[in-house]
Design an enzyme around this catalytic site. Structure first.
Site, PDB file in Angstrom:
ATOM      1  N   SER A 252       0.866  -1.183   0.000  1.00  0.00           N
ATOM      2  CA  SER A 252       0.000   0.000   0.000  1.00  0.00           C
ATOM      3  C   SER A 252       0.907   1.238   0.000  1.00  0.00           C
ATOM      4  O   SER A 252       2.127   1.141   0.156  1.00  0.00           O
ATOM      5  CB  SER A 252      -0.854   0.008   1.275  1.00  0.00           C
ATOM      6  OG  SER A 252      -0.002   0.190   2.406  1.00  0.00           O
TER       7      SER A 252
ATOM      8  N   ASP B  16      -1.265  -1.480  -3.824  1.00  0.00           N
ATOM      9  CA  ASP B  16      -2.614  -1.555  -3.262  1.00  0.00           C
ATOM     10  C   ASP B  16      -3.147  -0.181  -2.852  1.00  0.00           C
ATOM     11  O   ASP B  16      -2.424   0.640  -2.291  1.00  0.00           O
ATOM     12  CB  ASP B  16      -2.548  -2.473  -2.025  1.00  0.00           C
ATOM     13  CG  ASP B  16      -3.902  -2.811  -1.459  1.00  0.00           C
ATOM     14  OD1 ASP B  16      -3.989  -2.978  -0.227  1.00  0.00           O
ATOM     15  OD2 ASP B  16      -4.878  -2.891  -2.232  1.00  0.00           O
ATOM     16  N   HIS B  17      -4.424   0.087  -3.156  1.00  0.00           N
ATOM     17  CA  HIS B  17      -5.112   1.298  -2.706  1.00  0.00           C
ATOM     18  C   HIS B  17      -4.302   2.562  -2.972  1.00  0.00           C
ATOM     19  O   HIS B  17      -4.038   3.364  -2.065  1.00  0.00           O
ATOM     20  CB  HIS B  17      -5.446   1.211  -1.213  1.00  0.00           C
ATOM     21  CG  HIS B  17      -6.508   0.235  -0.899  1.00  0.00           C
ATOM     22  ND1 HIS B  17      -7.818   0.415  -1.263  1.00  0.00           N
ATOM     23  CD2 HIS B  17      -6.451  -0.979  -0.294  1.00  0.00           C
ATOM     24  CE1 HIS B  17      -8.538  -0.623  -0.858  1.00  0.00           C
ATOM     25  NE2 HIS B  17      -7.736  -1.481  -0.276  1.00  0.00           N
TER      26      HIS B  17
ATOM     27  N   GLY C 205      -9.891  -4.658   7.820  1.00  0.00           N
ATOM     28  CA  GLY C 205      -9.551  -4.657   9.241  1.00  0.00           C
ATOM     29  C   GLY C 205     -10.088  -5.880   9.965  1.00  0.00           C
ATOM     30  O   GLY C 205     -10.383  -6.923   9.373  1.00  0.00           O
TER      31      GLY C 205
ATOM     32  N   HIS D 160     -11.811  -7.225  -1.596  1.00  0.00           N
ATOM     33  CA  HIS D 160     -10.987  -6.601  -0.551  1.00  0.00           C
ATOM     34  C   HIS D 160     -11.542  -6.988   0.826  1.00  0.00           C
ATOM     35  O   HIS D 160     -12.665  -7.449   0.962  1.00  0.00           O
ATOM     36  CB  HIS D 160     -11.008  -5.072  -0.706  1.00  0.00           C
ATOM     37  CG  HIS D 160     -10.101  -4.581  -1.783  1.00  0.00           C
ATOM     38  ND1 HIS D 160      -8.985  -3.834  -1.543  1.00  0.00           N
ATOM     39  CD2 HIS D 160     -10.143  -4.762  -3.127  1.00  0.00           C
ATOM     40  CE1 HIS D 160      -8.372  -3.557  -2.682  1.00  0.00           C
ATOM     41  NE2 HIS D 160      -9.053  -4.108  -3.662  1.00  0.00           N
ATOM     42  N   GLY D 161     -10.702  -6.782   1.838  1.00  0.00           N
ATOM     43  CA  GLY D 161     -11.190  -6.965   3.206  1.00  0.00           C
ATOM     44  C   GLY D 161     -11.572  -8.397   3.499  1.00  0.00           C
ATOM     45  O   GLY D 161     -12.638  -8.674   4.052  1.00  0.00           O
ATOM     46  N   SER D 162     -10.683  -9.350   3.174  1.00  0.00           N
ATOM     47  CA  SER D 162     -11.093 -10.751   3.315  1.00  0.00           C
ATOM     48  C   SER D 162     -10.527 -11.447   4.553  1.00  0.00           C
ATOM     49  O   SER D 162     -10.761 -12.643   4.755  1.00  0.00           O
ATOM     50  CB  SER D 162     -10.661 -11.555   2.078  1.00  0.00           C
ATOM     51  OG  SER D 162      -9.293 -11.893   2.187  1.00  0.00           O
ATOM     52  N   SER D 163      -9.783 -10.705   5.398  1.00  0.00           N
ATOM     53  CA  SER D 163      -9.143 -11.395   6.534  1.00  0.00           C
ATOM     54  C   SER D 163     -10.142 -12.077   7.456  1.00  0.00           C
ATOM     55  O   SER D 163      -9.851 -13.118   8.039  1.00  0.00           O
ATOM     56  CB  SER D 163      -8.280 -10.420   7.344  1.00  0.00           C
ATOM     57  OG  SER D 163      -7.045 -10.213   6.680  1.00  0.00           O
TER      58      SER D 163
ATOM     59  N   LYS E 273      -5.648  -9.824   1.487  1.00  0.00           N
ATOM     60  CA  LYS E 273      -5.464 -10.046   2.932  1.00  0.00           C
ATOM     61  C   LYS E 273      -4.273  -9.245   3.439  1.00  0.00           C
ATOM     62  O   LYS E 273      -3.183  -9.309   2.889  1.00  0.00           O
ATOM     63  CB  LYS E 273      -5.229 -11.526   3.230  1.00  0.00           C
ATOM     64  CG  LYS E 273      -6.498 -12.349   3.248  1.00  0.00           C
ATOM     65  CD  LYS E 273      -6.234 -13.785   3.686  1.00  0.00           C
ATOM     66  CE  LYS E 273      -7.459 -14.630   3.428  1.00  0.00           C
ATOM     67  NZ  LYS E 273      -8.576 -14.301   4.311  1.00  0.00           N
TER      68      LYS E 273
END
Ligand SMILES: O=C(CO)COP(=O)(O)O
Ligand SMILES: O=C[C@H](O)COP(=O)(O)O
Ligand SMILES: [Zn+2]
Ligand SMILES: [Zn+2]
Length: 330
Positions: free
Chosen positions: A53, A92-93, A192, A225-228, A248
Site C-alpha cells: 500500500s 494496493d489502494h 480490518g 478486498h477486506g477478506s481477513s 489479505k
C-alpha cells in the site's frame, strides 16, 4: 524466477477465471512476512501476488514511498529468484497520481490499484481512466485495478464508515469507460478486524455483477478486498463468481505480532529483569547479576518464527483459494 509483470499476471488471471480459483493478494510492509508468504506459496506450488500500500511503501522507505518501493522491490526480486513459482507485486489502494506515475516509470509493480471509489461516480471514472491512459501512454507492463462501491473499514489511510454495494449495471459502465483490467467490488466484506459470521456477504451480487459484465462481453477478473475475516467456505462461495484476487493484510499483521508476543511472553525473563532486581538498562545491566538472553532477544529468532508461521498460514490459504497446484511457472 524473477518477479513478473502485468502480461504474465494476466495469464494467471485467465487461468483463475477458467478454473475457478483465486490468488490471495497479500500485503507486506517488511521482509519477514514477504519471505514467509513466498515460502508458503512455493510449498503449495502456487503463484503469489504480494501487495504494497502507499502506507507500507512509506514505512519501508523511512517515510519516502519511492525509496520504499525500490527497496522492497529489490528485496522481493532477490527472494523470488530462490523459488520456481511466479511472484507478482500489486500496488494496493493507490490514490497519488504522481506516485503511480513513478511506479510505472520504475517498472517494478505487476499491477496497480487506483482507488478513487470514495469519490462520486464520475470522478472515480475519470481518475481510474486517467491511470489506464497513463499505462497505455507509457506502454507500461502493468495491469490496472479500479474499485466501484465501498467497503467498510480503514484502508491505508481512508476510513469508510459505511458500505456501498457495487451496482451491476454501473459496473458495466465503469469497466467500459475506464478500461480497467480488474474490478474491486463491494459485496459485504470489511477491511480490518472483522468476523465472517457478522458480515452480510452477497455472493449473489458477485454472481450478478459477473453475469452482467459477461452479458456485455466483459469477463473482467473481480477483486475481493477486506477478506481477513472471511471464513473458508464463505471465500470459496465467492470464488465461484469471478473473484480472482482476494486481498489479505490484517490477518498477516496479527500473525506477525502474535508470533513475537508468544515468544517473548513465554521467555519474558530472558528480556525483562525480574521485578525484585533494580537493573539499569542504560548501563546494559552492568550493575546486576541478571543478564538478558541473546538466544531469545536476537531479532532473527522472532523473525524466523514469523516467517514459518506466515508460510503455514499462507500455504493453508492457497488450498482454500484453490491456487495451490496451479503455478504457471513452477
Ligand atoms: O483489502 C485488503 C488490502 O487491500 C486487506 O483486507 P483485510 O484488512 O481484511 O486484511
Ligand atoms: O486494505 C488494506 C490496506 O489498504 C492496506 O493498508 P495498510 O498497509 O495500512 O494496512
Ligand atoms: Zn477503496
Ligand atoms: Zn483493500
Amino acid at each position: 524466477m524473477p518477479f513478473y509483470g502485468g502480461s504474465e499476471l494476466a495469464t494467471v488471471y485467465d487461468d483463475a477465471l477458467t478454473e475457478g480459483f483465486g490468488l490471495i493478494a497479500s500485503n507486506i510492509a517488511e521482509p519477514n512476512i514477504m519471505m514467509g508468504l513466498i515460502e508458503g506459496a512455493a510449498r503449495k506450488d502456487s503463484d503469489i501476488l504480494l501487495q504494497l500500500s502507499g502506507g507500507a511503501s512509506t514505512f519501508a522507505g523511512n517515510e519516502d514511498p519511492v525509496d520504499g518501493l525500490q527497496a522492497m522491490g529489490a528485496y522481493i526480486e532477490a527472494i523470488a529468484d530462490q523459488y520456481d513459482i511466479g511472484v507478482f507485486l500489486n500496488m494496493d489502494h493507490q490514490s497519488d497520481l504522481g506516485f503511480i506515475e513513478a511506479q510505472m516509470d520504475l517498472g517494478i509493480p505487476s499491477s496497480i490499484m487506483i482507488d478513487a471509489s470514495h469519490e462520486p461516480f464520475e470522478e472515480n471514472v475519470a481518475r481510474s481512466r486517467e491511470v489506464v491512459e497513463m499505462k497505455k501512454d507509457k506502454d507500461a507492463d502493468v495491469l490496472i485495478e479500479a474499485e466501484l462501491g465501498q467497503i467498510k473499514g480503514v484502508e491505508d489511510n481512508i476510513e469508510a464508515a459505511e458500505a456501498f454495494y457495487t451496482d451491476p449495471e454501473q459496473a458495466v459502465e465503469f469497466v467500459d469507460r475506464t478500461g480497467c483490467d480488474l474490478l474491486a467490488i463491494s459485496v459485504g466484506t470489511q477491511h480490518g478486524v472483522a468476523k465472517g459470521k457478522n458480515l452480510e456477504l452477497r455472493p449473489d451480487l458477485a454472481q450478478e455483477i459477473r453475469q452482467t459484465l459477461r452479458d456485455h462481453g466483459l469477463d473482467t477478473p473481480l477483486v475481493l478486498h477486506g477478506s481477513s475475516g472471511v471464513q473458508p467456505r464463505q471465500l470459496q462461495e465467492m470464488l465461484q463468481h469471478g473473484i480472482c484476487k482476494v486481498n489479505k493484510d490484517t490477518r498477516y499483521q496479527y500473525e506477525y505480532t502474535r508470533t513475537a508476543f508468544d515468544l517473548y511472553r513465554d521467555d519474558g525473563t530472558a528480556i525483562v529483569p525480574p521485578e525484585d532486581i533494580d537493573a539499569n538498562r542504560e548501563t546494559f545491566f552492568n550493575d546486576t547479576e541478571w543478564s538478558p538472553n541473546k538466544d531469545i532477544f536476537d531479532p532473527r529468532v522472532a523473525g524466523r518464527q514469523i516467517r514459518d508461521r506466515i508460510a503455514d498460514v499462507h500455504a493453508e490459504l492457497t488450498e482454500v483459494s484453490g491456487s495451490a497446484g496451479h503455478s504457471r511457472f513452477a
